[in-house]
Design an enzyme around this catalytic site. Structure first.
Site, mmCIF file in Angstrom:
data_model
loop_
_atom_site.group_PDB
_atom_site.id
_atom_site.type_symbol
_atom_site.label_atom_id
_atom_site.label_comp_id
_atom_site.label_asym_id
_atom_site.label_seq_id
_atom_site.Cartn_x
_atom_site.Cartn_y
_atom_site.Cartn_z
ATOM 1 N N PHE A 125 3.263 -9.028 -4.016
ATOM 2 C CA PHE A 125 1.952 -9.104 -4.478
ATOM 3 C C PHE A 125 1.903 -10.659 -5.701
ATOM 4 O O PHE A 125 3.230 -10.380 -6.187
ATOM 5 C CB PHE A 125 1.430 -8.325 -5.723
ATOM 6 C CG PHE A 125 0.304 -8.208 -5.471
ATOM 7 C CD1 PHE A 125 -0.280 -7.494 -4.757
ATOM 8 C CD2 PHE A 125 -0.544 -8.425 -7.658
ATOM 9 C CE1 PHE A 125 -2.151 -8.091 -4.743
ATOM 10 C CE2 PHE A 125 -1.770 -8.774 -7.008
ATOM 11 C CZ PHE A 125 -2.579 -8.383 -6.006
ATOM 12 N N ASP A 194 7.743 -2.736 -9.217
ATOM 13 C CA ASP A 194 6.008 -2.350 -9.660
ATOM 14 C C ASP A 194 5.467 -1.525 -9.176
ATOM 15 O O ASP A 194 5.760 -0.658 -7.614
ATOM 16 C CB ASP A 194 6.087 -3.738 -9.130
ATOM 17 C CG ASP A 194 3.639 -3.924 -9.290
ATOM 18 O OD1 ASP A 194 3.160 -2.952 -9.470
ATOM 19 O OD2 ASP A 194 3.751 -5.214 -9.587
ATOM 20 N N TYR A 219 -5.677 1.681 -11.760
ATOM 21 C CA TYR A 219 -7.093 2.098 -11.298
ATOM 22 C C TYR A 219 -6.947 1.713 -9.644
ATOM 23 O O TYR A 219 -7.996 2.200 -8.910
ATOM 24 C CB TYR A 219 -7.958 0.682 -11.481
ATOM 25 C CG TYR A 219 -7.069 -1.022 -10.995
ATOM 26 C CD1 TYR A 219 -7.266 -1.138 -10.310
ATOM 27 C CD2 TYR A 219 -7.155 -2.082 -12.129
ATOM 28 C CE1 TYR A 219 -6.669 -2.631 -9.584
ATOM 29 C CE2 TYR A 219 -6.571 -3.173 -12.004
ATOM 30 C CZ TYR A 219 -6.530 -3.599 -10.865
ATOM 31 O OH TYR A 219 -5.164 -4.376 -10.416
ATOM 32 N N LYS A 220 -6.121 1.701 -8.957
ATOM 33 C CA LYS A 220 -5.670 2.145 -7.946
ATOM 34 C C LYS A 220 -5.373 3.290 -7.536
ATOM 35 O O LYS A 220 -6.629 4.448 -7.617
ATOM 36 C CB LYS A 220 -3.955 1.865 -7.311
ATOM 37 C CG LYS A 220 -4.387 0.196 -7.104
ATOM 38 C CD LYS A 220 -3.357 -1.333 -6.777
ATOM 39 C CE LYS A 220 -3.565 -2.343 -7.126
ATOM 40 N NZ LYS A 220 -2.733 -3.411 -6.843
ATOM 41 N N ARG A 366 -6.119 -2.919 6.328
ATOM 42 C CA ARG A 366 -4.812 -2.753 6.376
ATOM 43 C C ARG A 366 -6.408 -0.860 5.148
ATOM 44 O O ARG A 366 -7.004 -0.907 4.615
ATOM 45 C CB ARG A 366 -4.855 -2.949 4.504
ATOM 46 C CG ARG A 366 -3.972 -2.309 3.258
ATOM 47 C CD ARG A 366 -3.524 -3.204 2.387
ATOM 48 N NE ARG A 366 -4.387 -2.923 1.609
ATOM 49 C CZ ARG A 366 -3.961 -3.678 0.237
ATOM 50 N NH1 ARG A 366 -2.944 -3.388 -0.205
ATOM 51 N NH2 ARG A 366 -5.436 -3.602 -0.935
HETATM 52 C C1 LIG Z 1 -2.721 -4.374 -7.717
HETATM 53 C C2 LIG Z 1 -1.484 -4.842 -7.981
HETATM 54 C C3 LIG Z 1 -1.283 -5.800 -9.205
HETATM 55 C C4 LIG Z 1 -2.284 -5.501 -10.152
HETATM 56 O O1 LIG Z 1 -2.263 -7.010 -10.872
HETATM 57 P P1 LIG Z 1 -3.820 -6.970 -12.254
HETATM 58 O O2 LIG Z 1 -2.886 -7.645 -13.386
HETATM 59 O O3 LIG Z 1 -3.918 -5.197 -12.129
HETATM 60 O O4 LIG Z 1 -4.572 -7.691 -11.941
HETATM 61 C C5 LIG Z 1 -0.015 -6.361 -9.807
HETATM 62 N N1 LIG Z 1 0.723 -6.134 -8.516
HETATM 63 C C6 LIG Z 1 1.266 -5.812 -7.901
HETATM 64 C C7 LIG Z 1 1.806 -5.353 -6.468
HETATM 65 C C8 LIG Z 1 -0.398 -4.760 -7.145
HETATM 66 O O5 LIG Z 1 -0.039 -4.164 -6.330
#
Ligand SMILES: *Cc1c(COP(=O)(O)O)cnc(C)c1O
Length: 407
Positions: A125, A194, A219-220, A366
């Site tokens: 990511f 992560d 938030y997911k 997705r």
């Molecule tokens: C959604 C996501 C993030 C989001 O990071 P934010 O700091 O909340 O914007 C980070 N890493 C991964 C792997 C994600 O899927």
């Protein structure tokens, strides 16, 4: 039997079916994007109203004590802990995932003097990779990327930290947390996982695999609302040595002593920086409570069943589209991703039909399966819409090809 008839049978036997009613979902929408922004729990607006009107409006500053705002970050972290195989005092809800990555990457580098390499994989990511860059620019870190399958070989005596995302955001592919954590430790490196696409959808056992650090999103699948606080995990054995660079007053051992010098709080509280977002924590807590009540094992079982069923429906409709996710459900998270050169337009055509999935550049469609609120009937309908969109060619309309800023 048609896919719709099979779906009705699965729904009748689904022990989680009743939880759909705990969420607000708009009429006519099939929501396959709960892995990006989880749906709204029905209890959240009432809770927010109470926090705003009573705790803030009436209690004012007294609410830091009387409404327990001061403990909220640790309390919510403690509720996330059992979802990820951690102890309550090892998890805190704070900041964003990006900021937590920064703090923990820096903390890991400080624990491995003489080593600078942060090892990750290409295509992780973006923010995970970007958060190394700032430390690199300051001469503190050195980024190294190795493809899956080559990570173990890239673990040499320069590596301070192996940092990976458990469920890949684009493909849904799973890393073997046990094997990779062990390999990193054998090489003298620390590990940061992560869990953004794992938490609340599949079981994780951080202490079982002896992970050092972890971060994840609120938030997911945890349904904490847009911009909800993220969380961070630090294994208890590292608490005494934990040095993080954002030494703000909320991470101080005694924030209200107002002294001139920084002394970090003894435990996980040291990861805090500034005043916590009380409203965001209140919304996140509602989502975490609900997901914890449903239970991660049951959510995972249903998530696997939903994605298997979608593949079965696509076969029944003779849909020919390339699957980029691992074909076996045990090897992927709670999503299915498909590759098509016109994935963006196909995604837009699906959204126009009320099927909300998402597009990930350059060519991935997705579909995420938030098992807390999706039904098998939703999946059958989504598969039928996808089959119709592909067969009709309606995605070729110019309106579906115009890109929005946020996809
Ligand atoms: C959604 C996501 C993030 C989001 O990071 P934010 O700091 O909340 O914007 C980070 N890493 C991964 C792997 C994600 O899927």
């Amino acid at each position: 039997m048609t896919p719709e008839q099979r779906a009705a049978e699965f729904d009748a036997a689904d022990p989680l079916a009743r939880y759909r009613d705990s969420f607000t979902l708009p009429e006519g929408v099939i929501y396959l994007d709960g892995n990006s922004l989880g749906a709204l729990p029905k209890a959240t607006p009432g809770r927010m109203q109470a926090v705003v009107a009573q705790e803030w409006g009436e209690g004012l500053i007294r609410s830091w004590n009387s409404a327990h705002w001061f403990e909220a970050a640790g309390r919510v972290g403690g509720k996330i802990a059992p979802l990820i195989g951690a102890s309550p005092h090892e998890v805190i809800a704070c900041d964003s995932t990006s900021v937590n990555l920064f703090k923990l990457i820096a903390a890991a580098l400080a624990m491995r003097p003489g080593r600078k390499v942060v090892l990750s994989e290409p295509g992780n990511f973006p923010t995970d990779l970007y958060m190394i860059a700032g430390l690199e620019a300051q001469g503190l870190a050195e980024r190294r990327l190795a493809e899956r399958g080559r990570l173990e070989a890239a673990l040499d005596s320069d590596v301070a930290l192996l940092m990976l995302t458990h469920v890949h955001y684009k493909t849904g592919g799973l890393h073997d947390m046990v094997a990779l954590t062990r390999a990193a430790h054998e090489a003298g490196a620390l590990v940061l996982w992560d869990l953004s696409h794992s938490t609340g959808a599949l079981p994780v056992d951080l202490n079982g695999v002896a992970a050092d650090f972890a971060v994840g999103c609120g938030y997911k699948y945890l349904c904490g609302g847009p911009g909800a606080p993220a969380f961070a995990f630090v294994a208890e054995r590292h608490h005494a040595d934990l040095q993080q660079p954002l030494t703000g007053w909320f991470g101080h051992a005694a924030p209200f002593a107002f002294t001139d010098d920084y002394t970090g709080a003894p435990g996980i509280d040291r990861l805090q920086c500034g005043t916590p977002p009380v409203l965001g924590l209140a919304a996140l807590e509602v989502g975490v409570d609900l997901i914890a009540e449903i239970g991660v094992d049951r959510l995972y079982a249903k998530s696997q069943a939903l994605s298997e069923f979608l593949l079965e429906c696509l076969m029944a409709h003779d849909v020919d589209i390339e699957l980029v996710s691992p074909p076996r459900s045990a090897e992927r998270g709670s999503q299915l991703s498909f590759r098509h050169p016109d994935a963006y337009a196909i995604c837009q055509a699906l959204i126009a039909r009320g099927v909300i999935g998402d597009f990930r550049a350059p060519d991935v469609l997705r579909l995420g399966f938030a098992p807390a609120y999706l039904s098998f009937t939703d999946i059958a309908a989504a598969a039928r819409h996808l089959a119709e969109v592909l067969a009709s060619g309606e995605w070729q309309r110019p309106a579906f090809r115009q890109r929005a800023a946020v996809t």
